[in-house]
Design a protein around this motif. Structure first.
Motif, PDB file in Angstrom:
ATOM      1  N   GLU A  25       0.828  -1.206   0.000  1.00  0.00           N
ATOM      2  CA  GLU A  25       0.000   0.000   0.000  1.00  0.00           C
ATOM      3  C   GLU A  25       0.864   1.258   0.000  1.00  0.00           C
TER       4      GLU A  25
ATOM      5  N   ALA B 231       2.275   1.810  -3.462  1.00  0.00           N
ATOM      6  CA  ALA B 231       1.281   2.341  -4.394  1.00  0.00           C
ATOM      7  C   ALA B 231       1.014   3.815  -4.137  1.00  0.00           C
TER       8      ALA B 231
ATOM      9  N   LEU C 255      -5.226  -0.582  -5.738  1.00  0.00           N
ATOM     10  CA  LEU C 255      -4.059   0.240  -5.452  1.00  0.00           C
ATOM     11  C   LEU C 255      -3.535   0.981  -6.674  1.00  0.00           C
TER      12      LEU C 255
ATOM     13  N   GLN D   9      -7.618   8.689  -3.285  1.00  0.00           N
ATOM     14  CA  GLN D   9      -6.737   7.694  -2.675  1.00  0.00           C
ATOM     15  C   GLN D   9      -7.580   6.670  -1.916  1.00  0.00           C
TER      16      GLN D   9
END
Length: 685
Positions: free
Chosen positions: A222, A225, A271, A462
């Motif tokens: 995460e 990304a 992601l 996001q």
């Protein structure tokens, strides 16, 4: 998310090498690539290696090395790593095997790996059981073997858990400039995502490719990304393991749909990490991203001097999210003027050979095509054999593409249908000119699909952090259907009106109270339809009593429910626990269609309504939901609301929930809502 600094390790000015043959090879490879820094061999008996003084220990080194290659046995590796950490070294590559990956005969492997991590402390280590890394930008190698990488000023980074695949990728002849090539081995301390985040920070890196066997630390993925999005540097992954199924006991249909590969794909998609399925796709996608970057849309154009090639392009796009958008009216006059009256103007375009070898007319034609605001403009061109043929006319076409791209400012690529028909020298020339050299029709369209998908993902907000995979200890218990529906109803999901009964007589009484027709179900039974534990459309008291008597031998009570009207469609909505990612939600065609259609999408959690709508719009069963061939339809919005309610229940109970299965979730006509007709919940006590 903080991580150890890998700057000194991946961009070293001083390198220490430990061991015999492998250490010597590291020095050889550094010399071949022109490493300008200092290299310090360490060996207990040798006086020098390749003209360099040998030191006897870490303590004797002139200074703390930025990077170290530790090519000794597994037990000595731990001692050297401990000494390097104490000296303040920048990091080490641990070459030896026999740690946590070891076979049963080496039962101490896991203990040794723990000892290695403890010895390293805060010093970064890569491996063990890995070849190390190549920095093609600075000529710095911690790599004990041959490879095919040459120095470059700018390029992509490739990271893999497999050393042999890394070697194979280094030998590619497709014109892909590689800035870093790294292997991660066991990922005992530093994983692929950690390495990828480190190389992303190098301004000379344009994109990152990952070959992943297992996710490992999802939080690190995460973080990677997120940083890639911030830096506008795309990441592409080849995640292997399609045949792998989650290794856990399960009783629901959801688990068969949400195998580990489906979950992995959903996580990568969430992601904004592009996913490829083959090594050629990885190379071609990285080339496109290196030269052109993410694409603003999925609209592309194609030109070739063959109708057969045009047809191949059109057919290959059927299974990809790319669009050969029709030509704009304003493009037609210029195309007609340059190509003549005999050419059918379309996209893909067969421009015939009327302009072959004519630089001016080809430039005019290509410019007119490139003026259509396509995200990528492809020209199909297989180059002739250099040892037998004259390729002068092909180079005229290359010049025309370059001129048209410069004139219009459009992104352009030259595509060879066969990879051997794109010579490496020409591929490198094209890259230098800002033209993408692509090999293989299907691989090129995969690359375009992924490049536009990454750009689309970056335009969205996001995503929320994934749910934790942590679960509380305790025995797994299965709720009765009545209990499960009570909990789901409290979370806002509609369920049929129903009552429980302990005996057949009580079941008949409950049915009269509810009103006929009713459904009768035996409680305490999983997969009811397979054992005759459910009876539908019972119209009177006697029918209910007889049905209950028939179930009495295995029922732990009964659930009597009002029959739900015939639905437009039946869905399955469920959650299963992936051992790495944690709970994810699956939505798909339900009822008897679960196994027949395998029409489903996986949603990592938590999830927003917008994400749910986007995903369920991909389902084939969507046509039934929205009304098919004149039938009354419902709304995806209503379905999405039900899915969101289910997701909220899962998130709220994530620490205890093992499994949830709603099958079928009935979608009623005329937007009258959805009803959970059957439900299974398993959770820890």
């Amino acid at each position: 998310m903080t991580q150890r600094s890998l700057d000194r390790l991946i961009r070293p000015r001083t390198i220490a090498v430990f061991g015999g043959r492998e250490a010597r090879r590291v020095i050889e490879q550094c010399d071949l690539m022109g490493f300008a820094g200092e290299i310090w061999p360490v060996h207990p008996t040798q006086e020098s290696v390749l003209g360099r003084r040998c030191y006897r220990s870490v303590a004797e080194l002139p200074d703390a090395p930025d990077a170290a290659f530790v090519g000794v046995n597994r037990t000595l590796t731990i001692d050297i790593v401990s000494d390097l950490a104490a000296r303040g070294a920048g990091g080490a590559v641990c070459y030896a095997s026999g740690f946590s990956e070891a076979v049963a005969e080496l039962a101490d492997g896991a203990d040794l790996q723990r000892a290695l991590i403890e010895a390293a402390g805060t010093m970064p280590i890569v491996g063990p059981n890995c070849y190390g890394m190549i920095n093609g930008l600075d000529g710095a190698l911690l790599w004990p073997d041959q490879h095919g990488i040459v120095r470059t000023e700018r390029g992509v980074a490739i990271l893999t858990q497999s050393s042999n695949i890394a070697i194979n990728l280094s030998m590619q002849r497709r014109g892909l400039p590689i800035s870093y090539l790294m292997t991660a081995g066991n990922q005992a301390q530093t994983g692929l995502s950690d390495l990828a985040r480190a190389v992303l920070e190098d301004p000379r890196v344009t994109a990152v490719g990952l070959h992943i066997e297992g996710f490992g630390d999802v939080r690190a993925l995460e973080a990677l990304a997120m940083r890639a999005r911030e830096l506008k540097k795309p990441v592409v992954a080849l995640k292997i393991g399609k045949s792998e199924q989650a290794q856990r006991a399960t009783v629901s249909h959801t688990a068969s749909l949400a195998g580990s590969d489906a979950v992995a794909g959903a996580v990568l998609d969430r992601l904004g990490i592009g996913r490829v399925t083959t090594l050629p796709e990885l190379i071609e996608t990285l080339k496109l991203l290196h030269v052109a970057g993410p694409l603003d849309s999925n609209a592309i154009s194609s030109m070739s001097c063959s109708g057969g090639e045009a047809s191949l392009m059109a057919d290959a796009a059927v299974s990809r999210n790319v669009e050969f958008r029709a030509l704009k009216p304003e493009q037609l006059p210029a195309l007609r003027a340059s190509l003549g009256q005999m050419v059918t103007l379309s996209n893909p375009l067969d421009y015939h050979t009327f302009v072959w070898g004519d630089l001016a007319r080809q430039t005019d034609a290509f410019s007119a095509m490139f003026a259509g605001d396509y995200a990528l403009n492809l020209l199909v061109l297989d180059f002739p054999r250099e040892d037998r043929c004259d390729g002068a006319d092909w180079m005229i076409t290359v010049s025309a593409v370059a001129a048209a791209a410069k004139q219009t400012g459009a992104r352009a690529g030259i595509l060879a249908t066969l990879p051997e028909n794109m010579p490496e020298t020409i591929a490198l020339q094209l890259t230098e000119a800002g033209i993408v050299p692509l090999c293989g029709i299907s691989e090129a369209l995969v690359a375009a699909d992924i490049a536009s998908g990454i750009a689309s993902a970056w335009k969205k907000p996001q995503p929320f952090p994934l749910l934790s995979a942590r679960i509380e200890a305790g025995e797994v218990a299965t709720l009765s259907e009545a209990e499960a529906k009570t909990e789901l109803a409290a979370s806002g999901l509609a369920v049929p009106l129903g009552k429980t009964a302990a005996t057949a007589r009580e079941a008949a009484e409950r049915a009269e109270q509810l009103g006929f027709p009713v459904a009768l179900k035996a409680l305490g039974v999983e997969h009811k339809s397979e054992v005759g534990a459910v009876k539908l459309n019972l119209w009177d008291r006697n029918a209910v009593g007889d049905a209950a008597e028939g179930m009495a031998s295995f029922a732990r009570g009964f659930l009597v429910e009002k029959m739900v009207e015939r639905p437009l469609a039946e869905l399955i909505v469920g959650a299963v626990r992936d051992p790495v990612v944690g709970l994810t939600l699956t939505v798909g065609a339900g009822g008897i269609l679960v196994e027949l259609l395998e029409d489903s999408v996986v949603l990592p959690l938590p999830v927003t309504k917008a994400e749910v709508l986007e995903r369920i719009s991909r389902l084939k069963v969507r046509k039934l939901i929205e009304g098919y061939r004149g039938n009354a339809g419902s709304s995806l919005e209503i379905v999405a609301d039900a899915v969101v309610s289910t997701a909220e229940y899962v998130v709220k109970n994530a620490a205890q929930l093992e499994e949830l299965d709603i099958n079928p979730l009935m979608v009623l006509p005329d937007s009258r809502g959805v009803i959970a007709a059957d439900a299974l919940i398993r959770r820890r006590r």
